[in-house]
Motif scaffolding. Structure first.
Motif, PDB file in Angstrom:
ATOM      1  N   ASN A   1      93.328  35.018  60.402  1.00 38.83           N
ATOM      2  CA  ASN A   1      92.040  34.654  60.996  1.00 38.83           C
ATOM      3  C   ASN A   1      91.227  35.920  61.247  1.00 38.83           C
ATOM      4  OD1 ASN A   1      93.069  35.876  63.290  1.00 38.83           O
ATOM      5  ND2 ASN A   1      93.359  33.964  64.441  1.00 38.83           N
ATOM      6  N   LYS A   2      90.059  35.775  61.837  1.00 35.03           N
ATOM      7  CA  LYS A   2      89.169  36.912  62.005  1.00 35.03           C
ATOM      8  C   LYS A   2      89.714  37.971  62.958  1.00 35.03           C
ATOM      9  CE  LYS A   2      86.426  34.569  65.557  1.00 35.03           C
ATOM     10  NZ  LYS A   2      85.058  34.107  65.928  1.00 35.03           N
TER      11      LYS A   2
ATOM     12  N   VAL B   1      90.431  26.754  55.668  1.00 37.43           N
ATOM     13  CA  VAL B   1      90.471  26.175  57.010  1.00 37.43           C
ATOM     14  C   VAL B   1      91.906  25.763  57.333  1.00 37.43           C
ATOM     15  CG1 VAL B   1      89.640  24.347  58.519  1.00 37.43           C
ATOM     16  CG2 VAL B   1      88.099  25.374  56.822  1.00 37.43           C
TER      17      VAL B   1
ATOM     18  N   ASN C   1      94.168  24.425  60.604  1.00 39.53           N
ATOM     19  CA  ASN C   1      94.138  23.905  61.981  1.00 39.53           C
ATOM     20  C   ASN C   1      92.735  23.995  62.593  1.00 39.53           C
ATOM     21  OD1 ASN C   1      96.914  23.396  61.856  1.00 39.53           O
ATOM     22  ND2 ASN C   1      97.422  25.453  62.609  1.00 39.53           N
TER      23      ASN C   1
ATOM     24  N   GLU D   1      90.379  26.090  62.035  1.00 43.70           N
ATOM     25  CA  GLU D   1      89.814  27.429  62.138  1.00 43.70           C
ATOM     26  C   GLU D   1      89.726  28.062  60.750  1.00 43.70           C
ATOM     27  OE1 GLU D   1      90.660  31.735  64.392  1.00 43.70           O
ATOM     28  OE2 GLU D   1      92.184  30.147  64.363  1.00 43.70           O
TER      29      GLU D   1
ATOM     30  N   HIS E   1      90.113  30.737  58.092  1.00 44.78           N
ATOM     31  CA  HIS E   1      90.956  31.902  57.830  1.00 44.78           C
ATOM     32  C   HIS E   1      90.542  32.535  56.498  1.00 44.78           C
ATOM     33  CE1 HIS E   1      93.314  30.020  60.961  1.00 44.78           C
ATOM     34  NE2 HIS E   1      94.217  31.007  60.934  1.00 44.78           N
TER      35      HIS E   1
END
Length: 338
Positions: free
Chosen positions: A61-62, A107, A109, A111, A113
């Motif tokens: 993720n970010k 994407v 969950n 969020e 990525h």
């Protein structure tokens, strides 16, 4: 110069095609994860098993935190350069020593990525598979963002010749002044070609900015390697033309000699017959020679219009120039023989 320009076009096309192919395959994988068809862990395992298998593959993720099933991560400064990915866009970045990183959004969950694959510098020549002038030339790929470069075609003796040249005192500065700084000023899709002399050796050097990606290519090759193929074609054509001229001249002399040996009362008739024979011969020669050449050029034009293979297009373009030159020489010979 036209030859080198076509060569640059072939290399640029090959690089952009590899970039697009890699990103396309990654987008398919990301979509399969989002649709629940495969897990992140399975996707990574499959990606590493591909022929394009990378040194590192992962999903983060970010904040740089790996997604469930992913164990690898990438340096923080590279994650910061992938902001476009977390906004839904694909990205390619490069840093010396760390290699080329391809990333697409995924994407997990709920969020966004970054699904990334990282190829080390040592693997890039095999990844792209570019042979510049049958392996005689060296090609360098540069990131316009990081201003760092890597070799994607090593050149003569698996790179030993150019490695030694690059380590020669004064070469890097001279090479940069000759091509690098001017290339960095080019607009997308533009090309720059120069002749470069160093230590009494003449090279053709070039630079170009890719159209679809924020990268630049540089290349260099000995001038002899560029002109070798062209010189060979011209030599063969000249030999063929000389032989044809000898045949035409011998035919003409034989015809004249036979006329002179005829009796005086038949001289006028034989002269007319000889003239008619020569005209028919030239007419047949013109047709029989031009027809197959025009057929070859016609088929070659179809290849140029329909083929999408870079090497085939380059060979076909060389064939068109050689064929037109041959047709021009034949026309000159036939006009001369008249």
């Amino acid at each position: 110069k036209n030859n080198v320009s076509r060569h640059i076009g072939t290399i640029s096309y090959s690089i952009e095609h590899e970039f697009e192919q890699e990103l396309h395959e990654m987008r398919i994988g990301a979509l399969m994860v989002e649709n629940g068809q495969v897990s992140v862990e399975n996707l990574i395992n499959v990606s590493n098993a591909f022929e394009r298998g990378s040194d590192y593959t992962g999903v983060v993720n970010k904040d740089g935190i790996p997604a469930p099933g992913s164990h690898n991560t990438i340096p923080e400064h590279e994650i910061n350069e992938l902001n476009a990915v977390f906004e839904g866009k694909s990205e390619i970045i490069y840093h010396k020593g760390q290699g080329l990183v391809f990333a697409v959004p995924m994407v997990v969950n709920g969020e966004v990525h970054a699904f990334y694959q990282q190829h080390s510098d040592r693997d890039l020549p095999d990844l792209f598979g570019i042979k510049s002038y049958d392996g005689e030339g060296r090609v360098t790929l540069g990131s316009n963002r990081s201003r760092e470069w890597t070799e994607i075609s090593l050149g003569t003796d698996n790179g030993e010749y150019y490695n030694k040249l690059y380590n020669t005192p004064g070469f890097i500065n001279a090479y940069a002044d000759a091509i690098v700084w001017d290339t960095l000023k080019l607009e997308s899709g533009d090309r720059l070609i120069k002749q470069f002399v160093f230590n009494d050796e003449t090279y053709i050097i070039y630079g170009a900015r890719l159209q679809k990606f924020d990268f630049t290519i540089f290349g260099m090759v000995k001038r002899d390697a560029v002109s070798a193929g062209i010189d060979y074609i011209h030599t063969v054509m000249l030999g063929v033309m000389i032989m044809m001229m000898i045949v035409i001249i011998m035919f003409g002399r034989s015809t004249i000699k036979s006329v002179e040996n005829k009796e005086l009362q038949q001289e006028k008739l034989m002269a007319l017959q000889a003239s008619q024979t020569k005209s028919e011969f030239l007419l047949n020669m013109s047709h029989e020679i031009r027809t197959p050449i025009n057929a070859i050029l016609g088929m070659d034009e179809m290849i140029l219009r329909e083929s999408k293979e870079p090497n085939t297009l380059e060979y076909a373009e060389n064939l068109r120039h050689a064929g037109n030159s041959l047709l021009g020489i034949i026309n000159d010979i036939l006009d001369f023989s008249k």
